[in-house]
Design a protein around this motif. Structure first.
Motif, mmCIF file in Angstrom:
data_model
loop_
_atom_site.group_PDB
_atom_site.id
_atom_site.type_symbol
_atom_site.label_atom_id
_atom_site.label_comp_id
_atom_site.label_asym_id
_atom_site.label_seq_id
_atom_site.Cartn_x
_atom_site.Cartn_y
_atom_site.Cartn_z
ATOM 1 N N LEU A 124 3.034 6.211 -5.516
ATOM 2 C CA LEU A 124 2.878 6.367 -6.963
ATOM 3 C C LEU A 124 1.625 7.162 -7.300
ATOM 4 C CD1 LEU A 124 3.927 2.798 -8.149
ATOM 5 C CD2 LEU A 124 5.252 4.901 -8.320
ATOM 6 N N PHE A 125 0.537 6.905 -6.560
ATOM 7 C CA PHE A 125 -0.708 7.627 -6.824
ATOM 8 C C PHE A 125 -0.524 9.123 -6.558
ATOM 9 C CE2 PHE A 125 -4.825 9.299 -5.307
ATOM 10 C CZ PHE A 125 -5.573 9.111 -6.461
ATOM 11 N N ASN A 126 0.164 9.444 -5.464
ATOM 12 C CA ASN A 126 0.368 10.848 -5.127
ATOM 13 C C ASN A 126 1.328 11.547 -6.076
ATOM 14 O OD1 ASN A 126 -0.874 12.142 -2.544
ATOM 15 N ND2 ASN A 126 -0.574 9.988 -2.024
ATOM 16 N N CYS A 127 2.061 10.768 -6.871
ATOM 17 C CA CYS A 127 2.953 11.376 -7.861
ATOM 18 C C CYS A 127 2.219 11.770 -9.142
ATOM 19 C CB CYS A 127 4.101 10.419 -8.210
ATOM 20 S SG CYS A 127 5.401 10.373 -6.961
ATOM 21 N N LEU A 128 0.955 11.407 -9.272
ATOM 22 C CA LEU A 128 0.216 11.806 -10.467
ATOM 23 C C LEU A 128 0.194 13.333 -10.549
ATOM 24 C CD1 LEU A 128 -2.863 9.383 -10.409
ATOM 25 C CD2 LEU A 128 -0.832 9.245 -11.853
ATOM 26 N N PRO A 129 0.542 13.886 -11.703
ATOM 27 C CA PRO A 129 0.596 15.352 -11.828
ATOM 28 C C PRO A 129 -0.797 15.965 -11.988
ATOM 29 C CG PRO A 129 1.228 14.321 -13.899
ATOM 30 C CD PRO A 129 1.037 13.201 -12.908
ATOM 31 N N ALA A 130 -1.594 15.862 -10.948
ATOM 32 C CA ALA A 130 -2.960 16.399 -10.979
ATOM 33 C C ALA A 130 -3.284 16.944 -9.601
ATOM 34 C CB ALA A 130 -3.958 15.316 -11.384
ATOM 35 N N PHE A 131 -3.805 18.148 -9.528
ATOM 36 C CA PHE A 131 -4.176 18.773 -8.264
ATOM 37 C C PHE A 131 -5.434 18.086 -7.731
ATOM 38 C CE2 PHE A 131 -5.930 22.089 -5.556
ATOM 39 C CZ PHE A 131 -4.794 22.570 -4.926
ATOM 40 N N PRO A 132 -5.568 17.826 -6.391
ATOM 41 C CA PRO A 132 -4.728 18.316 -5.299
ATOM 42 C C PRO A 132 -3.678 17.314 -4.832
ATOM 43 C CG PRO A 132 -6.735 17.434 -4.389
ATOM 44 C CD PRO A 132 -6.825 17.207 -5.870
ATOM 45 N N LEU A 133 -3.320 16.334 -5.655
ATOM 46 C CA LEU A 133 -2.293 15.376 -5.259
ATOM 47 C C LEU A 133 -0.934 16.062 -5.158
ATOM 48 C CD1 LEU A 133 -3.358 12.377 -7.533
ATOM 49 C CD2 LEU A 133 -3.900 12.717 -5.117
ATOM 50 N N ASP A 134 -0.003 15.416 -4.451
ATOM 51 C CA ASP A 134 1.327 16.003 -4.288
ATOM 52 C C ASP A 134 1.991 16.254 -5.631
ATOM 53 O OD1 ASP A 134 0.996 15.853 -1.561
ATOM 54 O OD2 ASP A 134 1.980 13.907 -1.379
ATOM 55 N N ILE B 80 0.830 -1.206 0.000
ATOM 56 C CA ILE B 80 0.000 0.000 0.000
ATOM 57 C C ILE B 80 0.865 1.257 0.000
ATOM 58 C CG2 ILE B 80 -1.624 1.319 1.416
ATOM 59 C CD1 ILE B 80 -2.887 -1.368 2.210
ATOM 60 N N ASN B 81 1.990 1.237 0.709
ATOM 61 C CA ASN B 81 2.864 2.413 0.746
ATOM 62 C C ASN B 81 3.363 2.787 -0.642
ATOM 63 O OD1 ASN B 81 4.159 3.878 3.315
ATOM 64 N ND2 ASN B 81 3.267 1.931 3.931
ATOM 65 N N ILE B 82 3.824 1.819 -1.404
ATOM 66 C CA ILE B 82 4.355 2.152 -2.722
ATOM 67 C C ILE B 82 3.226 2.555 -3.664
ATOM 68 C CG2 ILE B 82 4.305 -0.161 -3.736
ATOM 69 C CD1 ILE B 82 7.139 2.431 -4.016
ATOM 70 N N GLN B 83 2.042 1.939 -3.514
ATOM 71 C CA GLN B 83 0.900 2.339 -4.348
ATOM 72 C C GLN B 83 0.485 3.776 -4.010
ATOM 73 O OE1 GLN B 83 -0.146 0.421 -6.727
ATOM 74 N NE2 GLN B 83 0.789 -1.523 -6.162
ATOM 75 N N LEU B 84 0.470 4.101 -2.711
ATOM 76 C CA LEU B 84 0.100 5.454 -2.295
ATOM 77 C C LEU B 84 1.117 6.473 -2.806
ATOM 78 C CD1 LEU B 84 -1.889 7.161 -0.599
ATOM 79 C CD2 LEU B 84 -0.375 6.796 1.360
#
Length: 610
Positions: free
Chosen positions: A544-554, A538-542
């Protein structure tokens, strides 16, 4: 009502109830409701983060490394989402992973996340979220950005996120680099935690496990002799006809030598019991266009006789066929209906001839099925005989291949062998159906759970030959390979593995024994292994998901920082509009990719385009 509708109904009911409580002032100030989302707010923990932020130069150095990795992951995730979305639109049938319920991280609803490991999955998710947001808070204090509050986010009762609310004015006053490091901190922390938990999993935890002796029953065919004898998934067959069996090879050898009625000793994890399997030769699968002209669906066909001689086992079948190229085989449905008798060639059934392959160059037509009955005078009666015979031949040699076409015409090809792509020996350039003449035959009705292979793929000792025939086996030789394998094991069926591996849970624990230093934990060692497995997953999936270049993700916030830095150096009048155009465009592309992945096939089907 399907599972997704039940879940949506429950979320709607939860939302209505919590909204009612909020409107009447019953909920405390720390609990806030926004539709189906519930957030718990607290100011506790800020003092701890202040103390932890002491070595500021160290944390900035780590965050800078994480920022570089996040930028690379952003580009990779952008390409992956877009390509996956386009691929989903072009597919005629969606894969299992593209089903809407499989995008929900809800054990028991997502078919790859079984309910049996729900506590470990929820625990891993909670750890991942706390670490992610805690890292954001840590870098806030490192960069002297005050924190208004911290807390957890719930979708109904399921924890789906955590948050740190930095002071908006202090955030605006911070440098662009400080903000970028703060936004990348969560992803960095998740990756670091993944490395730590996987090091523990691959090292002392999996290293303390071994494969239990016996035949691990992974699946029992409905209506089979094994099902009639009450064998079940998770059973371990430890004795056949009075002979102990250590592994699958010993089990198959003992069954081959036994009679039609076979006594077996079975260990179900709680106790041993003795059963008698009354063998019956069944066709449990079929290839299209097979010589028998039958299609096996849910109910198997029963092979009752060969050349007028009754048969009950696969050994009986092969003995009755002998060296003859053709035989008269009688079949009937499991309930005695749909009886048929047909004279057919008995051999290895070729479902595909490779264009430009050796046998195609020798004259075989692409797309026409063949039944190979002989190679250089050696009788071929099934796929295993074909593989064994070709393994004995050297690449470059020419062999005579005798086969029957779909029109039942006997033909012969002089084939110059190519090297086999996966093992020693020769290759004639074909895809072979596992079985005899287009039928998969079985007289017991069990399939093996590859306990040794999965243990080896996790870095343990699965025993000699555990990875033979496993396509992913080569990845287990490196640390990065182990991480990749661990991430795809829950989706194993999509990568050619016989079962999805969700951890050491349920009846699967019966296939393993504990050795060494962790043996004193008993079943707790399996619980620890599952927690580490799912926490890392789950950590690596989270991350990678937060690396998506779309607001409001990181990733979206970092993209804005990068866009501001680039645009500030360009001769553009309205720089704010240019940055907004870049970030909004990226977000829309990401949205298109995600919607296409989840619903693209259904949308095209509804429009009649596929």
């Amino acid at each position: 009502m399907n599972t997704v509708l039940w879940v949506l109904t429950g979320i709607l009911a939860y939302t209505a109830a919590m909204t009612w409580l909020r409107n009447r002032g019953i909920l405390p100030d720390s609990v806030r409701i926004s539709g189906p989302l519930t957030t718990l707010h607290t100011r506790r923990g800020r003092a701890f983060l202040e103390r932890l932020a002491g070595p500021r130069r160290f944390w900035r150095a780590v965050a800078n490394l994480g920022l570089g990795g996040a930028l690379v992951a952003m580009v990779g995730s952008f390409v992956l989402i877009v390509s996956s979305g386009l691929s989903a639109l072009s597919a005629t049938q969606p894969s299992a992973i593209q089903q809407p319920q499989n995008f929900l991280i809800i054990p028991g609803v997502n078919e790859f996340l079984p309910l049996s490991v729900a506590p470990e999955i929820v625990g891993g998710l909670a750890i991942a979220m706390v670490v992610h947001e805690g890292a954001h808070g840590l870098l806030c204090r490192v960069e002297d950005i005050d924190i208004d509050s911290m807390g957890l986010v719930f979708l109904a009762v399921l924890p789906v996120g955590a948050f740190v609310e930095p002071d908006e004015e202090a955030t605006r006053e911070a440098s662009r680099g400080a903000r970028a490091r703060m936004f990348a901190a969560g992803v960095t922390a998740n990756v670091v935690l993944t490395v730590v938990v996987f090091a523990l999993l691959f090292g002392p935890v999996v290293g303390a496990m071994g494969v239990a002796p016996g035949y691990a029953v992974g699946e029992v065919n409905p209506g089979s002799p094994a099902a009639a004898a009450d064998l079940a998934q998770g059973d371990r067959i430890v004795e056949v006809a009075g002979e102990p069996v250590a592994d699958a090879a010993a089990f198959e050898a003992a069954v081959a030598e036994a009679g039609a009625d076979v006594p077996m000793v079975v260990d179900d994890g709680d106790e041993e019991r003795t059963v008698t399997v009354e063998r019956e030769l069944q066709a449990v699968g079929s290839a299209g266009g097979n010589p028998f002209g039958v299609t096996v669906t849910e109910e198997p066909f029963v092979v009752t006789a060969v050349n007028g001689e009754p048969v009950r086992t696969e050994g009986d079948f092969l003995a009755a066929v002998g060296d003859d190229e053709r035989a008269t085989v009688a079949l009937e449905g499991a309930d005695g209906a749909n009886a048929t008798e047909r004279e057919v060639p008995v051999g290895a059934y070729i479902v595909g001839v490779q264009e430009g392959g050796p046998i195609h160059d020798a004259g075989a037509a692409v797309g026409e099925p063949l039944t190979v009955v002989e190679i250089d005078g050696d009788r071929i009666r099934d796929d295993e005989a074909l593989a064994a015979t070709l393994q004995e031949r050297e690449p470059g040699t020419t062999v005579e291949v005798v086969a029957y076409t779909a029109a039942d015409e006997r033909v012969s090809y002089d084939v110059e062998l190519d090297p086999h792509p996966n093992r020693e020996g020769g290759f004639i350039g074909v895809s072979v159906f596992p079985g005899t003449s287009g039928l998969a035959l079985d007289d017991v009705g069990v399939s093996e759970y590859p306990a040794g292979a999965y243990l080896e793929l996790l870095g343990g000792d699965g025993g000699e030959g555990a990875l033979d025939g496993v396509a992913l086996g080569g990845l287990a030789d490196s640390a990065l390979g182990l991480v990749f394998v661990t991430l795809i094991l829950p989706l194993g069926s999509l990568f050619g593995l016989p079962f999805n591996f969700a951890g050491f849970a349920g009846g699967i624990t019966n296939f393993y024994v504990l050795e060494g230093g962790l043996a004193f934990l008993g079943g707790g060692a399996f619980l620890l292994a599952n927690l580490l497995f799912w926490t890392g997953w789950i950590n690596i999936q989270l991350a990678l998901f937060n690396c998506l270049p779309a607001f409001p993700l990181d990733g979206g916030r970092i993209l804005r920082m990068v866009a501001e830095a680039v645009v500030s150096r360009l001769p553009i009048g309205d720089r704010h509009a240019a940055v907004r155009t870049i970030t909004v465009s990226s977000g829309l592309v990401m949205l298109f990719g995600l919607v296409s992945m989840v619903f693209g096939n259904q949308i095209l089907s509804a429009l009649g385009l596929i």
